[in-house]
Design an enzyme around this catalytic site. Sequence first.
Site, PDB file in Angstrom:
ATOM      1  N   GLY A  43      26.010  30.497  43.816  1.00 35.97           N
ATOM      2  CA  GLY A  43      25.903  31.905  44.198  1.00 35.97           C
ATOM      3  C   GLY A  43      26.962  32.814  43.589  1.00 35.97           C
ATOM      4  O   GLY A  43      26.731  34.000  43.377  1.00 35.97           O
ATOM      5  N   ASP A 101      29.258  33.644  55.374  1.00 41.84           N
ATOM      6  CA  ASP A 101      28.264  33.881  56.414  1.00 41.84           C
ATOM      7  C   ASP A 101      28.787  33.190  57.681  1.00 41.84           C
ATOM      8  O   ASP A 101      29.668  33.717  58.361  1.00 41.84           O
ATOM      9  CB  ASP A 101      26.938  33.292  55.902  1.00 41.84           C
ATOM     10  CG  ASP A 101      25.738  33.792  56.654  1.00 41.84           C
ATOM     11  OD1 ASP A 101      25.830  33.942  57.877  1.00 41.84           O
ATOM     12  OD2 ASP A 101      24.681  34.020  56.046  1.00 41.84           O
ATOM     13  N   LYS A 129      30.371  38.717  55.769  1.00 39.10           N
ATOM     14  CA  LYS A 129      29.395  38.984  56.838  1.00 39.10           C
ATOM     15  C   LYS A 129      29.969  38.481  58.157  1.00 39.10           C
ATOM     16  O   LYS A 129      29.565  37.434  58.694  1.00 39.10           O
ATOM     17  CB  LYS A 129      28.080  38.255  56.504  1.00 39.10           C
ATOM     18  CG  LYS A 129      26.878  38.776  57.263  1.00 39.10           C
ATOM     19  CD  LYS A 129      25.680  37.856  57.084  1.00 39.10           C
ATOM     20  CE  LYS A 129      24.692  38.360  56.086  1.00 39.10           C
ATOM     21  NZ  LYS A 129      23.415  37.609  56.117  1.00 39.10           N
ATOM     22  N   PHE A 150      19.511  40.027  55.434  1.00 40.77           N
ATOM     23  CA  PHE A 150      19.275  38.977  54.440  1.00 40.77           C
ATOM     24  C   PHE A 150      19.428  39.602  53.061  1.00 40.77           C
ATOM     25  O   PHE A 150      18.567  40.342  52.614  1.00 40.77           O
ATOM     26  CB  PHE A 150      17.882  38.374  54.622  1.00 40.77           C
ATOM     27  CG  PHE A 150      17.789  36.986  54.041  1.00 40.77           C
ATOM     28  CD1 PHE A 150      18.226  36.721  52.756  1.00 40.77           C
ATOM     29  CD2 PHE A 150      17.280  35.952  54.800  1.00 40.77           C
ATOM     30  CE1 PHE A 150      18.161  35.445  52.222  1.00 40.77           C
ATOM     31  CE2 PHE A 150      17.199  34.661  54.279  1.00 40.77           C
ATOM     32  CZ  PHE A 150      17.643  34.417  52.985  1.00 40.77           C
ATOM     33  N   VAL A 151      20.547  39.309  52.427  1.00 44.56           N
ATOM     34  CA  VAL A 151      20.814  39.946  51.138  1.00 44.56           C
ATOM     35  C   VAL A 151      20.584  38.981  49.980  1.00 44.56           C
ATOM     36  O   VAL A 151      20.874  37.789  50.085  1.00 44.56           O
ATOM     37  CB  VAL A 151      22.259  40.511  51.075  1.00 44.56           C
ATOM     38  CG1 VAL A 151      22.371  41.764  51.918  1.00 44.56           C
ATOM     39  CG2 VAL A 151      23.285  39.488  51.517  1.00 44.56           C
ATOM     40  N   ARG A 163      18.273  35.423  42.379  1.00 45.96           N
ATOM     41  CA  ARG A 163      19.670  35.388  41.941  1.00 45.96           C
ATOM     42  C   ARG A 163      19.911  36.345  40.777  1.00 45.96           C
ATOM     43  O   ARG A 163      20.996  36.894  40.632  1.00 45.96           O
ATOM     44  CB  ARG A 163      20.056  33.976  41.474  1.00 45.96           C
ATOM     45  CG  ARG A 163      20.189  32.956  42.583  1.00 45.96           C
ATOM     46  CD  ARG A 163      20.895  31.716  42.031  1.00 45.96           C
ATOM     47  NE  ARG A 163      20.653  30.530  42.834  1.00 45.96           N
ATOM     48  CZ  ARG A 163      21.371  30.174  43.899  1.00 45.96           C
ATOM     49  NH1 ARG A 163      22.363  30.925  44.309  1.00 45.96           N
ATOM     50  NH2 ARG A 163      21.090  29.064  44.547  1.00 45.96           N
TER      51      ARG A 163
HETATM   52  C1  PRP Z   1      25.686  29.916  50.124  1.00 43.35           C
HETATM   53  C2  PRP Z   1      26.789  30.841  49.650  1.00 43.35           C
HETATM   54  C3  PRP Z   1      28.017  30.279  50.306  1.00 43.35           C
HETATM   55  C4  PRP Z   1      27.477  29.733  51.606  1.00 43.35           C
HETATM   56  C5  PRP Z   1      27.778  30.716  52.691  1.00 43.35           C
HETATM   57  O1  PRP Z   1      25.699  28.778  49.357  1.00 43.35           O
HETATM   58  O2  PRP Z   1      26.898  30.814  48.243  1.00 43.35           O
HETATM   59  O3  PRP Z   1      28.593  29.245  49.563  1.00 43.35           O
HETATM   60  O4  PRP Z   1      26.042  29.608  51.476  1.00 43.35           O
HETATM   61  O5  PRP Z   1      27.238  30.264  53.898  1.00 43.35           O
HETATM   62  P1  PRP Z   1      28.125  29.800  55.119  1.00 43.35           P
HETATM   63  O6  PRP Z   1      29.268  30.761  55.221  1.00 43.35           O
HETATM   64  O7  PRP Z   1      27.153  29.917  56.272  1.00 43.35           O
HETATM   65  O8  PRP Z   1      28.570  28.398  54.896  1.00 43.35           O
HETATM   66  P2  PRP Z   1      24.492  27.731  49.303  1.00 43.35           P
HETATM   67  O9  PRP Z   1      24.909  26.475  50.021  1.00 43.35           O
HETATM   68  O10 PRP Z   1      23.220  28.390  49.759  1.00 43.35           O
HETATM   69  O11 PRP Z   1      24.436  27.394  47.755  1.00 43.35           O
HETATM   70  P3  PRP Z   1      24.320  28.380  46.489  1.00 43.35           P
HETATM   71  O12 PRP Z   1      25.671  29.016  46.300  1.00 43.35           O
HETATM   72  O13 PRP Z   1      23.967  27.457  45.377  1.00 43.35           O
HETATM   73  O14 PRP Z   1      23.243  29.403  46.786  1.00 43.35           O
END
Ligand code: PRP
Length: 178
Positions: A43, A101, A129, A150-151, A163
């Site tokens: 991300g 999050d 967030k 939901f962003v 993405r």
């Molecule tokens: C997403 C984002 C953060 C995490 C945040 O990663 O990039 O790393 O979730 O969520 P949290 O605070 O509830 O733990 P994800 O595991 O979806 O992988 P990605 O970065 O590959 O999308």
Amino acid sequence: MNDDCDCVLFSQTQIEEGVRALASRLTKEYQGKNPLFVCILKGSVFFFSDLVRWINIPCELDFVSVSSYGRGTVSGELTVKKDLSCDVSGRHVVLVEDIIDSGNTLFKLKNLLKARNPASLKIVTLLDKPARREAPISADDSCFTVGDEFVVGYGLDYAERYRNLPFIGVLKRCVYEK
Ligand code: PRP
């Protein structure tokens, strides 16, 4: 604007302003420290690559890929899919995240890296967030604070899509409640 989004939350111009301001603060703070910037895949990829290009001091880059299981629990397992290439011992490490999050992923990753004895460990995030926080963690610096929406875009996905949007938008409820 993408048809699956309700609105643009942050435009390309707003994102660039926010990222440049953060880079400027980090440039001042890390003068002479040769910081190690760590991109948390996937991300953070666009945020990271834009941020470090505005960092105006010598620094190094590394990448980590983790996945957090049992997202509702702080004690869930953290699986490291790709570990860092560098030894962080004695280094000034800046973890670069796209969104905090629940905070569960970062809480576990921070503890993992702290055990490797960095000289310092700072957390910066594009989006904070706080309304959904579960783990006892907060960003040291951020570009924007968002509500419980939901962003997607600029690296953030829904089921691996969106993405590549150049802006950050709010995903329509009907897309993820189908
Ligand atoms: C997403 C984002 C953060 C995490 C945040 O990663 O990039 O790393 O979730 O969520 P949290 O605070 O509830 O733990 P994800 O595991 O979806 O992988 P990605 O970065 O590959 O999308």
